[in-house]
Scaffold this motif. Structure first.
Motif, PDB file in Angstrom:
ATOM      1  N   ALA A 170       0.210   2.838  -1.825  1.00 51.76           N
ATOM      2  CA  ALA A 170       0.543   2.738  -0.404  1.00 51.76           C
ATOM      3  C   ALA A 170      -0.214   1.593   0.266  1.00 51.76           C
ATOM      4  O   ALA A 170       0.349   0.839   1.065  1.00 51.76           O
ATOM      5  CB  ALA A 170       0.242   4.063   0.299  1.00 51.76           C
ATOM      6  N   VAL A 171      -1.491   1.460  -0.066  1.00 51.36           N
ATOM      7  CA  VAL A 171      -2.308   0.385   0.510  1.00 51.36           C
ATOM      8  C   VAL A 171      -1.822  -0.973   0.005  1.00 51.36           C
ATOM      9  O   VAL A 171      -1.750  -1.948   0.771  1.00 51.36           O
ATOM     10  CB  VAL A 171      -3.800   0.600   0.183  1.00 51.36           C
ATOM     11  N   ALA A 172      -1.479  -1.054  -1.273  1.00 53.35           N
ATOM     12  CA  ALA A 172      -1.021  -2.318  -1.852  1.00 53.35           C
ATOM     13  C   ALA A 172       0.255  -2.813  -1.188  1.00 53.35           C
ATOM     14  O   ALA A 172       0.468  -4.024  -1.047  1.00 53.35           O
ATOM     15  CB  ALA A 172      -0.796  -2.153  -3.352  1.00 53.35           C
ATOM     16  N   PHE A 173       1.101  -1.876  -0.762  1.00 54.62           N
ATOM     17  CA  PHE A 173       2.331  -2.242  -0.066  1.00 54.62           C
ATOM     18  C   PHE A 173       2.008  -3.049   1.182  1.00 54.62           C
ATOM     19  O   PHE A 173       2.555  -4.138   1.403  1.00 54.62           O
ATOM     20  CB  PHE A 173       3.105  -0.969   0.286  1.00 54.62           C
ATOM     21  N   VAL A 174       1.124  -2.542   2.018  1.00 59.92           N
ATOM     22  CA  VAL A 174       0.764  -3.241   3.255  1.00 59.92           C
ATOM     23  C   VAL A 174      -0.044  -4.495   2.956  1.00 59.92           C
ATOM     24  O   VAL A 174       0.145  -5.534   3.586  1.00 59.92           O
ATOM     25  CB  VAL A 174      -0.009  -2.304   4.206  1.00 59.92           C
TER      26      VAL A 174
END
Length: 200
Positions: free
Chosen positions: A88-92
Motif C-alpha cells: 500500500a505504501v509503495a503504491f503512493v
C-alpha cells in the motif's frame, strides 16, 4: 495511396488538451486548436464531427493515460513484496517519486477542466472520468483492505479516494502558486500519513 491521419489526429488532441487545461473548454476555440496543432479546418473535421466530439475524444485519451498510470502504481505495489502494508505504501511512493515527471509540461488536470463545464457533464462527456475515479478507488481500496484487516474505524473507500483528491488538490495548488513541486510534496505528506496509519 491515402496518407495515414493518425499523426494529425494525435497532434490535434495534444494541442486541444493543453489549451483546455489552460483555458477551459468553452474558451478554447476550434481555430485556436488548429493554430496550435498547425493543421487545417478540413483536417479537424475529418477526424472530429464537432467540438463536442473533440471533447469526448480528449476525455477518452486522458482517461486511458490515467488508467495506465494507475497500473504502473499497482505494478510498483506488487513489486514491493508480500507485506500488505509495504504494498500500500509503495503504491503512493511510486507517484511521489514520479511527481516531477507527472507535472512536467502541464499546468493542471483535464478532469477538472471538463467537470467545470456543465454542458459536458450533462452531455455525458464526463462519464468516463467517473468510471476512472471508481477504478482508482477500487484498486487502491483493495490494497488498503489487505493492509488494514482489523481496522473497522477506517473508511477504506474514503481513504482510497483521498489519494485521488490529493492529486487533484496538488494540481490546483501548483497552478495557483506556479510551483509544480507541490505535487511531490503533497504526495510525500500523503505517504507519511498513510505509513503512520498503517504502521500505527
Amino acid at each position: 495511396m491515402p496518407r495515414d491521419g493518425t499523426a494529425t489526429r494525435a497532434r490535434i488532441l495534444d494541442a486541444a488538451q493543453r489549451l483546455v487545461i489552460d483555458n477551459g473548454f468553452n474558451a478554447t476555440t476550434v481555430d485556436a486548436v488548429l493554430a496550435a496543432a498547425g493543421t487545417s479546418k478540413g483536417a479537424f473535421f475529418h477526424h472530429f464531427a464537432s467540438k463536442q466530439d473533440l471533447a469526448a475524444a480528449l476525455v477518452d485519451k486522458y482517461v486511458a493515460a490515467d488508467l495506465e498510470m494507475l497500473e504502473l502504481g499497482l505494478a510498483a505495489a506488487r513489486a514491493a513484496g508480500d507485506d500488505p502494508v509495504e504494498r500500500a505504501v509503495a503504491f503512493v511512493r511510486w507517484y511521489e517519486e514520479q511527481a516531477d515527471e507527472i507535472m512536467a509540461g502541464t499546468t493542471g488536470c483535464l478532469y477538472t477542466s471538463v467537470l467545470a463545464e456543465m454542458e459536458l457533464v450533462e452531455a455525458g462527456t464526463s462519464d468516463p472520468i467517473t468510471k476512472a475515479v471508481v477504478v482508482w478507488r477500487e484498486e487502491f481500496a483493495a490494497l488498503l483492505r489487505d493492509a488494514l484487516p482489523a481496522r473497522s474505524d477506517v473508511d477504506v473507500d474514503a481513504l482510497s479516494d483521498h489519494v485521488w483528491v490529493t492529486f487533484e488538490g496538488a494540481f490546483l495548488l501548483a497552478r495557483t502558486t506556479s510551483d509544480p513541486g507541490h505535487m511531490r510534496r503533497q504526495l510525500r505528506v500523503m505517504r507519511v500519513l498513510l505509513e503512520s496509519l498503517l504502521r500505527g
